[in-house]
Design a protein around this motif. Sequence first.
Motif, PDB file in Angstrom:
ATOM      1  N   SER A 556       0.812  -1.224   0.000  1.00  0.00           N
ATOM      2  CA  SER A 556       0.000   0.000   0.000  1.00  0.00           C
ATOM      3  C   SER A 556       0.843   1.272   0.000  1.00  0.00           C
ATOM      4  O   SER A 556       0.347   2.347  -0.309  1.00  0.00           O
ATOM      5  N   SER A 557       2.147   1.151   0.326  1.00  0.00           N
ATOM      6  CA  SER A 557       3.031   2.333   0.360  1.00  0.00           C
ATOM      7  C   SER A 557       3.525   2.649  -1.047  1.00  0.00           C
ATOM      8  O   SER A 557       4.731   2.596  -1.348  1.00  0.00           O
ATOM      9  N   LEU A 558       2.602   2.985  -1.933  1.00  0.00           N
ATOM     10  CA  LEU A 558       2.927   3.139  -3.349  1.00  0.00           C
ATOM     11  C   LEU A 558       3.879   4.296  -3.620  1.00  0.00           C
ATOM     12  O   LEU A 558       4.741   4.222  -4.504  1.00  0.00           O
ATOM     13  N   GLU A 559       3.741   5.364  -2.871  1.00  0.00           N
ATOM     14  CA  GLU A 559       4.599   6.523  -3.106  1.00  0.00           C
ATOM     15  C   GLU A 559       6.060   6.173  -2.840  1.00  0.00           C
ATOM     16  O   GLU A 559       6.948   6.517  -3.639  1.00  0.00           O
ATOM     17  N   GLU A 560       6.330   5.475  -1.734  1.00  0.00           N
ATOM     18  CA  GLU A 560       7.703   5.069  -1.442  1.00  0.00           C
ATOM     19  C   GLU A 560       8.207   4.071  -2.473  1.00  0.00           C
ATOM     20  O   GLU A 560       9.373   4.134  -2.888  1.00  0.00           O
ATOM     21  N   LEU A 561       7.349   3.161  -2.910  1.00  0.00           N
ATOM     22  CA  LEU A 561       7.755   2.174  -3.911  1.00  0.00           C
ATOM     23  C   LEU A 561       8.134   2.854  -5.224  1.00  0.00           C
ATOM     24  O   LEU A 561       9.135   2.504  -5.854  1.00  0.00           O
ATOM     25  N   ASP A 562       7.329   3.813  -5.651  1.00  0.00           N
ATOM     26  CA  ASP A 562       7.642   4.526  -6.892  1.00  0.00           C
ATOM     27  C   ASP A 562       8.972   5.253  -6.771  1.00  0.00           C
ATOM     28  O   ASP A 562       9.764   5.292  -7.727  1.00  0.00           O
ATOM     29  N   ALA A 563       9.239   5.810  -5.600  1.00  0.00           N
ATOM     30  CA  ALA A 563      10.506   6.512  -5.396  1.00  0.00           C
ATOM     31  C   ALA A 563      11.677   5.536  -5.460  1.00  0.00           C
ATOM     32  O   ALA A 563      12.729   5.827  -6.058  1.00  0.00           O
ATOM     33  N   ARG A 564      11.517   4.371  -4.857  1.00  0.00           N
ATOM     34  CA  ARG A 564      12.588   3.363  -4.889  1.00  0.00           C
ATOM     35  C   ARG A 564      12.833   2.885  -6.327  1.00  0.00           C
ATOM     36  O   ARG A 564      13.978   2.731  -6.757  1.00  0.00           O
ATOM     37  N   LEU A 565      11.754   2.630  -7.054  1.00  0.00           N
ATOM     38  CA  LEU A 565      11.901   2.179  -8.438  1.00  0.00           C
ATOM     39  C   LEU A 565      12.577   3.248  -9.295  1.00  0.00           C
ATOM     40  O   LEU A 565      13.413   2.943 -10.155  1.00  0.00           O
ATOM     41  N   ALA A 566      12.222   4.485  -9.053  1.00  0.00           N
ATOM     42  CA  ALA A 566      12.845   5.585  -9.811  1.00  0.00           C
ATOM     43  C   ALA A 566      14.340   5.651  -9.535  1.00  0.00           C
ATOM     44  O   ALA A 566      15.156   5.878 -10.448  1.00  0.00           O
ATOM     45  N   ASN A 567      14.734   5.464  -8.286  1.00  0.00           N
ATOM     46  CA  ASN A 567      16.157   5.499  -7.947  1.00  0.00           C
ATOM     47  C   ASN A 567      16.911   4.345  -8.604  1.00  0.00           C
ATOM     48  O   ASN A 567      18.026   4.519  -9.107  1.00  0.00           O
ATOM     49  N   LEU A 568      16.287   3.163  -8.606  1.00  0.00           N
ATOM     50  CA  LEU A 568      16.932   2.019  -9.253  1.00  0.00           C
ATOM     51  C   LEU A 568      17.014   2.225 -10.761  1.00  0.00           C
ATOM     52  O   LEU A 568      17.999   1.844 -11.408  1.00  0.00           O
ATOM     53  N   GLU A 569      15.969   2.806 -11.340  1.00  0.00           N
ATOM     54  CA  GLU A 569      15.971   3.096 -12.776  1.00  0.00           C
ATOM     55  C   GLU A 569      17.120   4.039 -13.113  1.00  0.00           C
ATOM     56  O   GLU A 569      17.844   3.851 -14.105  1.00  0.00           O
ATOM     57  N   LYS A 570      17.305   5.037 -12.292  1.00  0.00           N
ATOM     58  CA  LYS A 570      18.406   5.982 -12.498  1.00  0.00           C
ATOM     59  C   LYS A 570      19.751   5.280 -12.416  1.00  0.00           C
ATOM     60  O   LYS A 570      20.646   5.528 -13.233  1.00  0.00           O
ATOM     61  N   SER A 571      19.876   4.368 -11.443  1.00  0.00           N
ATOM     62  CA  SER A 571      21.126   3.629 -11.276  1.00  0.00           C
ATOM     63  C   SER A 571      21.417   2.760 -12.491  1.00  0.00           C
ATOM     64  O   SER A 571      22.536   2.729 -13.002  1.00  0.00           O
ATOM     65  N   GLY A 572      20.393   2.046 -12.987  1.00  0.00           N
ATOM     66  CA  GLY A 572      20.572   1.200 -14.163  1.00  0.00           C
ATOM     67  C   GLY A 572      20.923   1.999 -15.397  1.00  0.00           C
ATOM     68  O   GLY A 572      21.770   1.596 -16.205  1.00  0.00           O
ATOM     69  N   ALA A 573      20.266   3.163 -15.556  1.00  0.00           N
ATOM     70  CA  ALA A 573      20.542   4.014 -16.713  1.00  0.00           C
ATOM     71  C   ALA A 573      21.979   4.524 -16.679  1.00  0.00           C
ATOM     72  O   ALA A 573      22.649   4.601 -17.715  1.00  0.00           O
ATOM     73  N   GLU A 574      22.459   4.895 -15.494  1.00  0.00           N
ATOM     74  CA  GLU A 574      23.835   5.375 -15.370  1.00  0.00           C
ATOM     75  C   GLU A 574      24.831   4.277 -15.723  1.00  0.00           C
ATOM     76  O   GLU A 574      25.850   4.532 -16.384  1.00  0.00           O
ATOM     77  N   MET A 575      24.554   3.056 -15.319  1.00  0.00           N
ATOM     78  CA  MET A 575      25.436   1.942 -15.662  1.00  0.00           C
ATOM     79  C   MET A 575      25.523   1.757 -17.171  1.00  0.00           C
ATOM     80  O   MET A 575      26.615   1.597 -17.735  1.00  0.00           O
ATOM     81  N   LEU A 576      24.372   1.776 -17.841  1.00  0.00           N
ATOM     82  CA  LEU A 576      24.364   1.596 -19.295  1.00  0.00           C
ATOM     83  C   LEU A 576      24.981   2.791 -19.999  1.00  0.00           C
ATOM     84  O   LEU A 576      25.641   2.637 -21.033  1.00  0.00           O
ATOM     85  N   ALA A 577      24.780   3.990 -19.452  1.00  0.00           N
ATOM     86  CA  ALA A 577      25.402   5.170 -20.048  1.00  0.00           C
ATOM     87  C   ALA A 577      26.923   5.056 -19.960  1.00  0.00           C
ATOM     88  O   ALA A 577      27.645   5.400 -20.915  1.00  0.00           O
TER      89      ALA A 577
END
Length: 1317
Positions: A556-577
């Motif tokens: 139910s803590s969707l806001e925190e989950l979205d924030a965590r997913l966004a941070n991981l997405e940023k991390s993955g993008a930086e690795m590929l960059a």
Amino acid sequence: MPFVEQPSVGAGIRIAIDRGGTFTDCLGIVPGKPDILVKLLSNDPTNYSDAPTEGIRRILELATGAAIPRGQKIDTSNIESIKMGTTVATNALLERSSTPCALVVTRGFRDLLRIGDQTRPKLFDLNIRRAETLFNDVLEIDERVTLHDSTEDKASLRDPNRHNFSLKKGIGGEAIRVLQPLDIEGARKGLQSLYEKGVRSLAITLLHSYTFPDHELQVAELATEIGFPQISISSQIFPMIKAISRGYSATADAYLTPLTRTYIDGFRQGFVGGLEDTKGARCEFMQSDGGLVGWQHFSGLKAILSGPAGGVVGFSKTCYDLERKKPVIGFDMGGTSTDVSRYAGTLEHTFESTTAGVTIQSPQLEIDTVAAGGGSILSYRNGLFLAGPESASAHPGPVAYRKGGPLTVTDANLVLGRLQAKYFPNIFGKDENEPLDYEGAKTAFENLLVQVNTDLIANGGKTKTVEELALGFLEVANETMCRPIRALTEAKGYRTSEHDLAVFGGAGGQHACAIAENLGIDRILIHRYSSILSAYGMALADVVRDVQEPCSIPLSSLEELDARLANLEKSGAEMLANDGFPGQTIGFEHFLNLRYEGSDTTFMVSRPDSGTWAEAFVTEHKRQFSFTMPGRDILVENVRVRATARSSSAEPEFVLDKQLADSPPTAVSTKKTSDSVRVFFGHGWTSAPLFYLTSLNKGDLVQGPAIILDDTQTIVVSPEAKAIILERHVLLELDRKASAPTVSKTSETRSVDPVELTVMAHRFMSIAEQMGHALQKTSVSVNIKERLDFSCALFSPDGRLVANAPHVPVHLGSMEQAVMYQHDKYLGQLRPGDVIVANHPISGGTHLPDITCVTPVFDDAGKTIIFYTASRGHHQEIGGILPGSMPAGSVELFEEGAMIISEFLVRDGHFDEELITKMMLHDPAQFPGCSGTRKLADNINDLKAQVSANAKGAALVSDLITERGLSTVHLNMHAITANAEACVRAFLIRTHAKTGGKPLYALDHMDDGTPIQLTITINPTDGSAHFDFTGTGEEGYHSFNAPQAIARSATLYVLRCLIDQDIPLNEGCLRPLDFTIPEGSILNPSPEAAVCAGNPITSQRVTDVVIKAFEACAASQGDCNVFSFGIDGDVDAEGNAIPNSGFGFGETICGGSGAGPGWNGTSGVHIHMTNTRITDPEMLEKRYPVLLREFSIQEGSGGKGKWNGGNGIRRVYEFERDVRASIVSERRVTRPYGMHGGEDGRSGVNYIVKGKGGRWCRLGGRKDFKASKGDSFVIDTPGGGGWGVKGEDDEAGPYMKKSGVERRFVSQFQLAQEASN
């Protein structure tokens, strides 16, 4: 064959390579030109030092026309990319050929990875052979953290002094309590000592580092300062709970990465600039998860399934119809093994698997491997045909290779005309200049045929021809390969027949039609590059970075989950960059690892295209398990993002209907026939046209029977199939009506065919196995789902055992009595949809926590019972005088919990939850001092899981009868029990001769002095035996009494161990045996007697006595050390029990196994009548208010001898709150006997330690006790006995290496049968 050329995307040459164990396949995709294929031996040092480098050199020569001398560094300016998969890490793991690392671990847990989950790999091996560890040295570090709160006890959340603990917050959001800060100087000193010893590779695994990695990172920083070049940090490799699996993964990474890096560095030396020039070729390696990664980031852990992963990517990209969206099964058949996998639009991953005895916790494609391939050895034993698991390998190879090899699947295909010798090069024989030896293979079958036909004549059967013999072996091999496919699909709720079959690998085309027919599949796809599909998969794969972190919050803590997913997405993008991929080429997939509160079953759910995360989770749970848990919170365990840079290589979209419409199939012209050959099918020899694939055009239709050849494979088109040539595939379509076997509707008498019998034995066992898969998946309790304390079986219409999957040995012979009791009780009264539940000893139970569900299987008319299915699961809590329902002090049966002689759990399809609530919760509480179950919800859900497992078995039985006919199924049901009976009789006759005809005798005593006595008298005329337990002591006023079914189970288990062959486990094994078990004895007690310890404890002592009588080996620990603790539930204002407000925990604990003639015992392992897993330290502390302070092997506790007994272990629990506890154990007074002069093992001992640093008090072997917060329970388990007198010249027993590594992957399917029970 006019294939459309690959469209050019980039300017350079794209090269893809699959470096296998025997061959290296290389594919060059050249813009504007035909693709280039090069096949090389992986090891050919006289011609080249590295096969992939040589393959690239040859591709460039052919592509450019310019000569490149061997040894000259290759200029990569014309190469766009090199994508490669390699078995370097796989082979090193299988062969243990890398340099061992050192393990850094929390103090008290030096042996955590040596003990593992305490199970033995082979259920019936007295000589227990574990895989070697990947580390030699262990450094224990002074540090300790734990989770402050436990999921089963909420008291800590209500603690008013909670703020005094200076709690920290873990990455996953948990409250972390630091019990001991890291001793930095002690760690530095220990690391320095390792470095000076020559260790250069470290694996760091500290408890709870998955969510609190601080201490691991500090240790890694120290190791870096000292100069360790390889440091594998478990929390950084894959941050998921379970210290044992994470630790294995870290050691695998530390063990394999240096070897992998050395190989990559050597490979790079063959190129100008060492592949580091950003303007040169990109070099990427395939990981086990199906994604590519740059060579700079390729690690040993991610390389284990590098080659097979390429094949999965290959068939998923080439054989999945984007419009029909029909799921596809991948079937990759090689020489020694076959890989199976599934694709339904997304790559399917598993996050824990086992390879070569090492549990890997990392994203891997879900690939199941079975030891059956072209080189599988064919044999005939005990009236059954066997194909594998042993392989002839490349050397000596099959008989047809002319090097003295054994009969194999390849020989069978050759003799039947499915391989044509004249179309193979003359590369066989001693001088590698002769053709395949057809006559030699046929002669070998003729020699075996003499034995087969002799047995058939003796049994009144019809004799076989050479061709029928060879075809029979192929049918058995095909069924062997179908078993894991059924497990991969049916166990997850998918119908196997609702898939297409994608076939690749060198031997796949010969078996494609037969495999599809067995599975009910009507369409097969064989791609243009099927023989090198793993290499082609590398070309099509994407570059991937997979990042995740633990998360312990509600969904139910969707806001925190979205924030965590966004941070991981940023991390993955930086690795590929950083890898050179621009942002616009990168895509992301989001995943949440979800579970219901109170359950340990998690699902990695991808972000739904529509609807909510919760809806997606509930839908998946419903599909796999057939039920949901309304009202329970959904919790998040991990968040994960998969960042992907799309491949520059693209396979044209596969849309079958469009291709068929563009080129309507037309019968092939006879002018394209290259030859006419004789091929043997089920109805005899037939002439079949042979075509070269290159001579066929798009739209050509080839009606079977036929043979289609290309340079690397043979495709057999069966008479019921047709082949259609597509743009990039060969499509095989089966006529299901024509290929369906004739089902007999009559009951005419006919003889048993050994081929059919073998296949049916596989099918019966497969049904029991799939029931087990279903029960494990659908259950919720730790005891059944995680520790796998359950058994599933199939029974005849009169309740006799037909097939019992090798789950818990103590259930082997005892479930039959439970089913027969219900059959006799309700004869003529049962109806379709009924399920009976029971656990009482008088109705075939062994002890009350083991609850049995029995389901009758009716014919189509719903009138006649044609089979029974049954499942037995150990329910961790069923009430009684003590939480955990395993009280040491019980003296009457009612004190041990709910008693059910026979009730309808389901009647006419209605699950009676009200009745089970009464029986489990209210009835036990009526007795003095007793409580009802403390975990009613778990009981109900686990019983529903048992009902579901039985229903699964019933459905599979019905499918089998539809396919084969009831008369055939029943004929083979009876025959398979007769086969088992014959095996046991033959063994007993041999034993009589070996022992000189003397009766076998053994006597041992329980710790309280009660004797267990056995005399075995064998009749050599008919191979029967009398097992006489006269002389055994009276039943006790305690809980160690054992219902007589247990003595039968122990005897069956020992006979199976001593026969040492894979015989069917059914009631036939017990037919030759007559038992005398005196009434009123400890092995045949009165109905009111307490029995909870008889099942886990006394059964082990009975096993020791039977083994002693046969003088097979020294005694093992003779115990399974049942420890339990918990709290009673709360009551409401009226004094009624509040369901699920208490908890009970229990587990069995390993010890030492006995030594035998030629082997040492094994330390810290479960033995004989149980093989359940022990609870991982992190899971234990997450769920319950307890600290595990130590889990180690007690050196010197095994008996000495020429061969030494295995050592027992120490396990220390510190309680975080007041609890009631119980220890039920044996061998605390008596010692495990040595044999043939070997010394006895050390007896065990149990202590309670009052407070921190307080009194150590012995508890004795059988004790219910109360423990206060801060108290500790310490258990030292017994060691095994030694064998033989140690001589001066003998090797030091306990230090001899023992390897249980098989030279192949160990599939999850096989683990569920034996290695994890």
